[in-house]
Design a protein around this motif. Structure first.
Motif, PDB file in Angstrom:
ATOM      1  N   PRO A 286       0.820  -1.224   0.000  1.00 44.15           N
ATOM      2  CA  PRO A 286       0.000   0.000   0.000  1.00 44.15           C
ATOM      3  C   PRO A 286       0.846   1.262   0.000  1.00 44.15           C
ATOM      4  CG  PRO A 286       0.070  -0.897   2.206  1.00 44.15           C
ATOM      5  CD  PRO A 286       0.842  -1.858   1.334  1.00 44.15           C
ATOM      6  N   LEU A 287       1.596   1.475  -1.058  1.00 42.72           N
ATOM      7  CA  LEU A 287       2.404   2.677  -1.169  1.00 42.72           C
ATOM      8  C   LEU A 287       1.492   3.852  -1.521  1.00 42.72           C
ATOM      9  CD1 LEU A 287       5.387   1.135  -3.178  1.00 42.72           C
ATOM     10  CD2 LEU A 287       5.118   1.340  -0.697  1.00 42.72           C
ATOM     11  N   GLY A 288       1.874   5.034  -1.138  1.00 40.27           N
ATOM     12  CA  GLY A 288       1.043   6.202  -1.399  1.00 40.27           C
ATOM     13  C   GLY A 288      -0.013   6.447  -0.340  1.00 40.27           C
ATOM     14  N   VAL A 289       0.164   5.866   0.844  1.00 36.13           N
ATOM     15  CA  VAL A 289      -0.834   6.031   1.912  1.00 36.13           C
ATOM     16  C   VAL A 289      -0.999   7.498   2.288  1.00 36.13           C
ATOM     17  CG1 VAL A 289      -1.421   5.465   4.299  1.00 36.13           C
ATOM     18  CG2 VAL A 289      -0.316   3.760   2.845  1.00 36.13           C
ATOM     19  N   ALA A 290       0.108   8.202   2.398  1.00 29.67           N
ATOM     20  CA  ALA A 290       0.056   9.577   2.888  1.00 29.67           C
ATOM     21  C   ALA A 290      -0.597  10.524   1.899  1.00 29.67           C
ATOM     22  CB  ALA A 290       1.471  10.064   3.211  1.00 29.67           C
ATOM     23  N   THR A 291      -0.573  10.187   0.618  1.00 28.70           N
ATOM     24  CA  THR A 291      -1.131  11.072  -0.398  1.00 28.70           C
ATOM     25  C   THR A 291      -2.326  10.436  -1.087  1.00 28.70           C
ATOM     26  OG1 THR A 291       0.458  10.188  -2.009  1.00 28.70           O
ATOM     27  CG2 THR A 291       1.081  12.182  -0.820  1.00 28.70           C
ATOM     28  N   GLU A 292      -2.903   9.444  -0.436  1.00 28.62           N
ATOM     29  CA  GLU A 292      -4.009   8.686  -1.017  1.00 28.62           C
ATOM     30  C   GLU A 292      -5.212   9.582  -1.256  1.00 28.62           C
ATOM     31  OE1 GLU A 292      -5.914   6.435  -2.839  1.00 28.62           O
ATOM     32  OE2 GLU A 292      -4.451   5.128  -1.876  1.00 28.62           O
ATOM     33  N   ASP A 293      -5.707   9.640  -2.513  1.00 33.17           N
ATOM     34  CA  ASP A 293      -6.905  10.427  -2.817  1.00 33.17           C
ATOM     35  C   ASP A 293      -8.138   9.806  -2.188  1.00 33.17           C
ATOM     36  OD1 ASP A 293      -5.443  12.242  -4.287  1.00 33.17           O
ATOM     37  OD2 ASP A 293      -5.685  11.124  -6.159  1.00 33.17           O
TER      38      ASP A 293
ATOM     39  N   VAL B 180       5.146   5.917  12.253  1.00 28.57           N
ATOM     40  CA  VAL B 180       4.595   7.210  11.842  1.00 28.57           C
ATOM     41  C   VAL B 180       5.428   7.794  10.712  1.00 28.57           C
ATOM     42  CG1 VAL B 180       4.228   9.602  12.560  1.00 28.57           C
ATOM     43  CG2 VAL B 180       3.482   7.730  14.037  1.00 28.57           C
ATOM     44  N   ARG B 181       6.725   7.729  10.853  1.00 31.16           N
ATOM     45  CA  ARG B 181       7.635   8.223   9.807  1.00 31.16           C
ATOM     46  C   ARG B 181       7.396   7.521   8.477  1.00 31.16           C
ATOM     47  NH1 ARG B 181      14.054   7.690   8.818  1.00 31.16           N
ATOM     48  NH2 ARG B 181      13.750   5.990   7.356  1.00 31.16           N
ATOM     49  N   GLU B 182       7.270   6.194   8.508  1.00 28.77           N
ATOM     50  CA  GLU B 182       7.150   5.428   7.273  1.00 28.77           C
ATOM     51  C   GLU B 182       5.759   5.533   6.653  1.00 28.77           C
ATOM     52  OE1 GLU B 182       9.649   3.681   5.540  1.00 28.77           O
ATOM     53  OE2 GLU B 182      10.751   5.027   6.875  1.00 28.77           O
ATOM     54  N   PHE B 183       4.709   5.461   7.458  1.00 29.16           N
ATOM     55  CA  PHE B 183       3.362   5.549   6.899  1.00 29.16           C
ATOM     56  C   PHE B 183       3.037   6.958   6.417  1.00 29.16           C
ATOM     57  CE2 PHE B 183       2.974   1.442   8.872  1.00 29.16           C
ATOM     58  CZ  PHE B 183       2.053   0.761   8.084  1.00 29.16           C
ATOM     59  N   SER B 184       3.739   7.966   6.928  1.00 36.98           N
ATOM     60  CA  SER B 184       3.564   9.322   6.402  1.00 36.98           C
ATOM     61  C   SER B 184       4.516   9.580   5.245  1.00 36.98           C
ATOM     62  CB  SER B 184       3.808  10.360   7.505  1.00 36.98           C
ATOM     63  OG  SER B 184       5.145  10.321   7.957  1.00 36.98           O
TER      64      SER B 184
ATOM     65  N   LEU C 125      -6.611   1.555   6.154  1.00 33.83           N
ATOM     66  CA  LEU C 125      -5.294   0.942   6.252  1.00 33.83           C
ATOM     67  C   LEU C 125      -4.559   1.411   7.508  1.00 33.83           C
ATOM     68  CD1 LEU C 125      -2.940  -0.719   4.943  1.00 33.83           C
ATOM     69  CD2 LEU C 125      -2.164   1.461   4.033  1.00 33.83           C
ATOM     70  N   LEU C 126      -4.566   2.720   7.757  1.00 34.99           N
ATOM     71  CA  LEU C 126      -3.852   3.258   8.912  1.00 34.99           C
ATOM     72  C   LEU C 126      -4.452   2.750  10.217  1.00 34.99           C
ATOM     73  CD1 LEU C 126      -3.355   6.932   7.705  1.00 34.99           C
ATOM     74  CD2 LEU C 126      -1.536   5.278   8.145  1.00 34.99           C
ATOM     75  N   GLY C 127      -5.785   2.681  10.280  1.00 28.43           N
ATOM     76  CA  GLY C 127      -6.425   2.171  11.486  1.00 28.43           C
ATOM     77  C   GLY C 127      -6.070   0.726  11.748  1.00 28.43           C
ATOM     78  N   ASP C 128      -6.162  -0.099  10.715  1.00 29.90           N
ATOM     79  CA  ASP C 128      -5.817  -1.516  10.886  1.00 29.90           C
ATOM     80  C   ASP C 128      -4.340  -1.679  11.202  1.00 29.90           C
ATOM     81  OD1 ASP C 128      -8.371  -2.448  10.507  1.00 29.90           O
ATOM     82  OD2 ASP C 128      -8.100  -2.937   8.395  1.00 29.90           O
ATOM     83  N   ALA C 129      -3.486  -0.878  10.566  1.00 31.59           N
ATOM     84  CA  ALA C 129      -2.048  -0.962  10.838  1.00 31.59           C
ATOM     85  C   ALA C 129      -1.755  -0.627  12.296  1.00 31.59           C
ATOM     86  CB  ALA C 129      -1.279  -0.029   9.908  1.00 31.59           C
ATOM     87  N   GLY C 130      -2.433   0.379  12.831  1.00 29.15           N
ATOM     88  CA  GLY C 130      -2.249   0.724  14.231  1.00 29.15           C
ATOM     89  C   GLY C 130      -2.727  -0.368  15.159  1.00 29.15           C
ATOM     90  N   ARG C 131      -3.875  -0.959  14.845  1.00 30.31           N
ATOM     91  CA  ARG C 131      -4.415  -2.042  15.685  1.00 30.31           C
ATOM     92  C   ARG C 131      -3.527  -3.280  15.609  1.00 30.31           C
ATOM     93  NH1 ARG C 131      -9.156   0.700  14.186  1.00 30.31           N
ATOM     94  NH2 ARG C 131      -9.241  -0.231  12.117  1.00 30.31           N
ATOM     95  N   PHE C 132      -3.048  -3.613  14.435  1.00 24.89           N
ATOM     96  CA  PHE C 132      -2.164  -4.769  14.304  1.00 24.89           C
ATOM     97  C   PHE C 132      -0.880  -4.566  15.104  1.00 24.89           C
ATOM     98  CE2 PHE C 132      -3.915  -5.922   9.820  1.00 24.89           C
ATOM     99  CZ  PHE C 132      -5.060  -6.429  10.404  1.00 24.89           C
TER     100      PHE C 132
END
Length: 348
Positions: A123-130, A264-268, A138-145
């Motif tokens: 899932p590349l492009g998370v930070a700029t996802e339209d 946070v650094r990588e997902f942003s 994705l971010l919510g599930d990534a945090g929960r995982f």
């Protein structure tokens, strides 16, 4: 590792791939095999016909003894097998099923393991996802995982994890997180000699010494994935639902807040500190993480200063391994990242 092109592909011969698969699943026949973008290991996507005449898509992963990362060993390579089985057994975090592993076999690459190839895309492009909904999912599930991973095991010491007789264990552990973090910092800065960032050693070291003097770095030793980023996840490209968490070979016992700074650094996508993109990613990820763990961080000045230091440590590590991590990237992307790292030195 940061860049998905990290490391050479080191292709095996068709005979070597077939021999490795046969050593793990004697009744499987290799139909096709292609090298996959590799990290510190040799990785192949393999199509097989199993003993019941069904086609399967699997992944063969082999240890590379001459890889570019210090401290790699068969025991550290095989801890991924232990962790995939542990996470798959005790959590709902999606991970591939392991079909077999070996420490040594005559005439085939050693060690190696074979695992399921799960669907989805990085899932590349998370930070700029339209499609904000998919990105937030994705971010919510990534945090929960990540919360589930950190809750899964605790350790008595801090350090790299390796395969042990009773599961993942710490190798050459430090009794305090401060000492472990000091080793990470010193090892990174000592390794800057001869690199394009050699001139930053003194600045980094002065900053780090000051933070070690002033910050409370007490922490419990929790299981850390070690390289938690979008490039090591697979997700449904339409919905953002994660389908796999991959690449557990860098796992360690450490402070969960350190891994959160990295995540946070990588997902942003390494957006500048204070940017709207980074803050959106940070809040979504941390909120989901805190909800899943049932704890709330005291997001006071002390917390923020520690997280800022942890982020700076990730920059030190990246500077140390810049040529390995970014060596296969496009030149313009590589040079832009090098410039950004230099600017970061004024912003910890």
């Amino acid at each position: 590792m940061t860049d998905p092109k990290y490391g050479p592909r080191d292709p095996l011969s068709a005979e070597q791939v077939a021999a490795a698969v046969a050593a793990l699943r004697a009744d499987w026949t290799v139909l096709n095999a292609e090298p996959m973008p590799a990290g510190s290991d040799i990785v192949y996507g393999v199509t097989v016909r199993d003993g019941e005449d069904r086609r399967r898509e699997v992944v063969l992963k082999c240890f590379r003894s001459d890889g570019p990362v210090d401290g790699r060993s068969p025991e550290r390579f095989l801890v991924e097998v232990d962790l995939l089985e542990l996470v798959g057994r005790e959590t709902a975090v999606p991970v591939p099923t392991v079909y077999g592993a070996y420490r040594s076999r005559d005439g085939v690459p050693v060690p190696a393991f074979l695992m399921e190839r799960l669907p989805g895309e990085a899932p590349l492009g998370v930070a700029t996802e339209d499609r904000t909904g998919a990105a937030d999912r994705l971010l919510g599930d990534a945090g929960r995982f990540l919360a589930r991973i950190h809750d899964l095991r605790s350790f008595d010491t801090f350090g790299h994890l390796v395969a042990g007789e009773s599961g993942p264990t710490v190798r050459d552990g430090q009794g305090a997180w401060r000492a472990r973090l000091r080793d990470i910092v010193d090892g990174s800065l000592d390794g800057l000699a001869g690199t394009r960032f050699a001139d930053l050693e003194g600045v980094f070291r002065e900053y780090a010494d000051g933070r070690f003097d002033e910050l409370d770095l007490a922490a419990d030793a929790a299981l850390l994935h070690g390289d938690y980023r979008p490039g090591n996840l697979l997700a449904d490209p339409e919905t953002g639902e994660p389908t796999a968490v991959l690449d557990w070979g860098a796992a360690q016992a450490g402070d969960p807040r350190y891994e959160l700074a990295w995540a946070v650094r990588e997902f942003s996508e390494r957006a500048p500190v204070g940017s709207a993109v980074r803050e959106r990613v940070r809040e979504t990820l941390l909120d989901a993480y805190e909800d899943a763990r049932g704890v709330r961080f005291e997001r006071d000045e002390a917390f923020e200063r520690r997280q800022s230091f942890y982020l700076a440590v990730t920059w030190m590590v990246e500077c140390r391994w810049f040529d390995a991590w970014w060596g296969g990237a496009d030149e313009s992307a590589r040079e832009a990242r090098a410039e950004r790292l230099r600017k970061n030195v004024t912003e910890p």
